[in-house]
Design an enzyme around this catalytic site. Structure first.
Site, short mmCIF file in Angstrom:
data_model
loop_
_atom_site.label_atom_id
_atom_site.label_comp_id
_atom_site.label_asym_id
_atom_site.label_seq_id
_atom_site.Cartn_x
_atom_site.Cartn_y
_atom_site.Cartn_z
CD GLU A 53 21.10 32.90 38.48
OE1 GLU A 53 21.02 32.11 37.51
OE2 GLU A 53 22.16 33.17 39.05
CB CYS A 85 21.93 36.18 36.82
SG CYS A 85 21.94 34.81 35.67
NE ARG A 185 31.01 3.35 32.28
CZ ARG A 185 31.01 2.12 31.79
NH1 ARG A 185 30.05 1.72 30.99
NH2 ARG A 185 31.97 1.29 32.12
CG LEU A 205 34.83 1.77 27.93
CD1 LEU A 205 36.15 2.42 27.51
CD2 LEU A 205 34.82 1.53 29.43
NE ARG A 208 26.18 -1.76 28.01
CZ ARG A 208 26.70 -2.76 28.69
NH1 ARG A 208 25.94 -3.53 29.40
NH2 ARG A 208 27.98 -3.00 28.65
C1 AOF Z 1 25.45 28.70 34.08
N1 AOF Z 1 24.16 28.54 34.50
O1 AOF Z 1 22.45 29.02 35.80
C2 AOF Z 1 24.47 30.13 36.15
C3 AOF Z 1 25.82 30.29 35.73
O2 AOF Z 1 28.77 31.60 29.28
P1 AOF Z 1 27.64 31.82 30.22
O3 AOF Z 1 27.00 33.16 30.06
O4 AOF Z 1 26.61 30.71 30.21
O5 AOF Z 1 28.26 31.90 31.68
C4 AOF Z 1 28.73 30.78 32.38
C5 AOF Z 1 29.10 31.22 33.79
O6 AOF Z 1 28.00 31.87 34.43
C6 AOF Z 1 29.48 30.08 34.70
O7 AOF Z 1 30.84 29.76 34.60
C7 AOF Z 1 29.15 30.65 36.06
O8 AOF Z 1 30.21 31.45 36.51
C8 AOF Z 1 27.99 31.61 35.84
N2 AOF Z 1 26.66 31.13 36.34
N3 AOF Z 1 26.24 29.56 34.70
O9 AOF Z 1 25.88 28.07 33.14
C9 AOF Z 1 23.63 29.21 35.50
N4 AOF Z 1 23.95 30.83 37.16
ZN ZN Z 2 24.02 34.02 35.40
#
Ligand code: AOF
Ligand code: ZN
Length: 485
Positions: A53, A85, A185, A205, A208
Site C-alpha cells: 500500500e 497501512c 524451489r 538441491l 541453479r
Molecule cells: C507485508 N507486506 O504489503 C502487507 C503486509 O512486520 P511488518 O510491519 O512488515 O508486518 C508484517 C505483517 O503486515 C504481515 O504479517 C501482514 O499481517 C501485514 N501486511 N505485510 O509484509 C504487505 N500488506
Molecule cells: Zn501494511
C-alpha cells in the site's frame, strides 16, 4: 468509478513480483485508481520492506484524494517492522478500498477493514478472493499455525515408480518438468529430503538460477549417516543446510558433528518417534526459525511419515510417460500404508497441465475440497463520498467484528451530515494498543482532487511508472515458470 476487476488482476500480478523475497511475509500488490486510470501502484518487495500500500502511495503521480485502492490483502492496522497501512490510506484521503484476501494475522484479522470503515472509507471485501488467496497459502498456514506449509513433490512413471528395480532414477521426467521443479524451489524458503535420497543421488538441491534465492536445505538423517564428501555437505558453507538427526544417535555418529559443522552445516538433534526423527518437533523448530514453507522431495519413507503425521498441505506430482515395472521398484510413498480404501488420504486437484515432453504436472491440496466460496457481491456496494475524519482515540472493535469485516457491505451506522457527506461514529476506547495511528489524521477536505493540487502525499510526475515499467518487462506470471533455465 465502480469496481473493475482488471485493477485487482493488476494488483495480483504485481504481488507475484515479490515471489521468493518476502517470506515469511505475504505477497501483496496494490493499485491506486482514479477515473479508471492507474495513478499509483506497488508491491511488497522484500521482508521488512514497505508494504504494498505504501509502495503504491509512494509511486503516486497525483493526489490520491478521493481515489480508489485495489489491494490483494486486507491493509494492516498494527505497527510491525512497518507502520500501519490504514494510517497511510486515511492520510491520503483514499475514498474506497477494494480488498482481496482477509489477513488472518491475529494482529490484523479484520482490524484493518474495521479501522478504515470506522473513519468513513468505503471498503469492499472479497474482490477476486480466490485468486488473491491463492497468492499466499504458505503465509496463511504459517501465520495461524506457526509451522511451515509443506508441499510433497515427486516425479514418477505412469506405473507409479520413482526408480527402477536397481535404484536408477535419473531422470524420470523431462527437461521442461525439471526446469519447472527448479522454479518451484524458488517459491519455498526450504527444501527437504531424506538421507536415502542423498545416498542414492548425491543431489545439490539448489535451484541453479543465480538470480533467485537458494532455499535452505533440510536433510532428515535419523542416524547421521550423511557422507562428508556429499555435494550437500561440500556446499554447506554457501547454502544454508540443516542435517536433522535423532537425539539418540551413536557415539560414533556424534563424532561427525564437529566435522559437519566445520563444513558449514547445522546439525539439529531432535527427539525420536517410531525409530525416526519426530517430524512434528522438526516442523515446530522450523517455524520458530521463520521458515514458512518447505518443499519435501522424498524419498518414500519420509513422505509417508509426513503424511501419516498430518504435516502435508499439498502434493505436486510430475508423471512421466514411461513404465519401469518391477515389484521392488520404489514408489513415492512407502511406510506401512493404509489397510482399507476408505482410509485413503483425500486430496483434490487444483491445477494440472501437460508439459512439453509429455510429462503431466498436477497439484493437489490435502483434504476434502471446500465448497466454492462466493466472491462478495461487489456490484451492490455503492461507492460513497469520503467522510470527515474525526480525531478521536481508536475505539475497540465490537464483538464479532471479524465476521462483520468479511461482509461486503460496510458495517457501521453512518450519520448524514448537513452537507450531505457522511461521518464516522467517534467510538470509544484505549489508544495504546498499537493500531490507533490513524487517529492523527487531519480532517479531510471533501472536494475531490482535480489532480493539480499540491496535496500532501502527491509525488512529482517524474517518479511515475517505476513499477509499471518493471511489470511490463517482467514475466507477468512467474508461477508459470519456464521449463528451461
Ligand atoms: C507485508 N507486506 O504489503 C502487507 C503486509 O512486520 P511488518 O510491519 O512488515 O508486518 C508484517 C505483517 O503486515 C504481515 O504479517 C501482514 O499481517 C501485514 N501486511 N505485510 O509484509 C504487505 N500488506
Ligand atoms: Zn501494511
Amino acid at each position: 468509478m465502480a469496481y473493475d476487476a482488471k485493477f485487482m488482476e493488476r494488483a495480483i500480478k504485481l504481488a507475484k513480483l515479490g515471489i521468493g523475497r518476502v517470506d515469511p511475509n505475504p505477497l501483496v500488490g496494490a493499485v491506486i485508481v482514479r477515473d479508471g486510470k492507474i495513478i499509483g501502484e506497488g508491491y511488497h518487495t522484500g521482508y521488512g520492506m514497505p508494504h504494498a500500500e505504501r509502495e503504491a502511495i509512494n509511486s503516486l503521480t497525483e493526489s490520491a484524494r478521493g481515489a480508489e485502492m485495489y489491494v490483494t490483502l486486507e491493509p494492516c492496522a498494527h505497527t510491525g517492522k512497518q507502520p500501519p497501512c490504514t494510517a497511510a490510506i486515511l492520510d491520503q484521503g483514499i475514498r474506497t478500498v477494494y480488498v482481496g484476501s482477509m489477513d488472518p494475522n491475529p494482529k490484523v484479522n479484520g482490524r484493518g477493514i474495521w479501522t478504515l470503515r470506522q473513519h468513513g472509507v468505503e471498503v469492499v471485501t472479497g474482490c477476486m478472493k480466490k485468486e488473491c488467496d491463492a497468492l499466499n497459502p504458505m503465509y496463511f498456514h504459517y501465520i495461524t499455525t506457526k509451522r511451515p506449509y509443506v508441499t510433497l513433490k515427486y516425479a514418477m512413471t505412469i506405473d507409479g515408480k520413482i526408480a527402477t528395480t536397481t535404484g536408477a532414477s535419473r531422470y524420470i521426467s523431462g527437461d521442461f518438468a525439471r526446469g519447472r521443479v527448479r522454479g518451484l524451489r524458488n517459491q519455498y524458503p526450504a527444501i527437504m529430503v531424506g538421507i536415502g535420497t542423498v545416498l542414492a543421488d548425491d543431489p545439490m538441491l539448489d535451484n541453479r538460477r543465480q538470480k533467485d534465492r537458494t532455499p535452505t536445505r533440510i536433510i532428515c538423517d535419523t542416524h547421521l549417516q550423511i557422507p562428508l564428501d556429499s555435494k550437500v555437505v561440500q556446499t554447506a558453507s554457501k547454502i544454508e543446510t540443516f542435517i536433522v538427526a535423532s537425539e539418540r544417535i551413536s557415539e560414533e555418529a556424534k563424532e561427525n558433528i564437529p566435522k559437519l559443522e566445520e563444513a558449514g552445516a547445522h546439525v539439529l538433534l531432535i527427539p525420536e518417534k517410531d525409530g525416526h526423527i519426530d517430524l512434528e518437533v522438526l516442523m515446530e523448530k522450523m517455524g520458530e526459525m521463520e521458515i514458512n514453507g518447505i518443499m519435501s522431495e522424498g524419498g518414500g519413507n519420509l513422505s509417508w511419515s509426513l503424511l501419516r503425521d498430518g504435516l502435508v498441505n499439498e502434493v505436486v506430482v510430475f508423471t512421466a510417460p514411461k513404465i519401469f515395472g518391477g515389484i521392488t521398484a520404489m514408489t513415492p510413498v512407502e511406510g506401512e500404508g493404509v489397510n482399507f480404501v476408505e482410509d485413503a488420504l483425500p486430496l483434490y486437484l487444483v491445477e494440472s497441465e501437460i508439459l512439453p515432453g509429455g510429462d503431466i504436472y498436477a497439484r493437489y491440496i490435502v483434504g476434502e475440497e471446500p465448497e466454492e466460496e462466493e466472491n462478495m457481491d461487489i456490484e451492490t456496494a455503492e461507492p460513497r463520498p469520503i467522510a470527515k475524519i474525526q480525531s478521536t482515540p481508536a475505539p475497540q472493535p465490537p464483538e464479532g467484528f471479524q465476521e462483520q469485516a468479511a461482509a461486503a457491505a460496510p458495517v457501521k451506522e453512518e450519520k448524514a451530515t448537513s452537507d450531505g457527506w457522511t461521518e464516522a461514529d467517534p467510538g470509544t476506547g484505549d489508544s495504546s494498543d498499537g493500531w490507533d495511528e490513524a487517529d492523527d489524521i487531519p480532517v479531510q477536505e471533501t472536494t475531490p482532487s482535480d489532480g493539480t493540487e499540491d496535496d500532501a502525499g502527491t509525488r512529482p510526475v517524474e517518479l511515475e511508472s517505476r513499477i509499471v515499467t518493471e511489470v511490463l518487462s517482467a514475466d507477468l506470471n512467474p508461477f508459470n515458470i519456464e521449463g528451461r533455465d
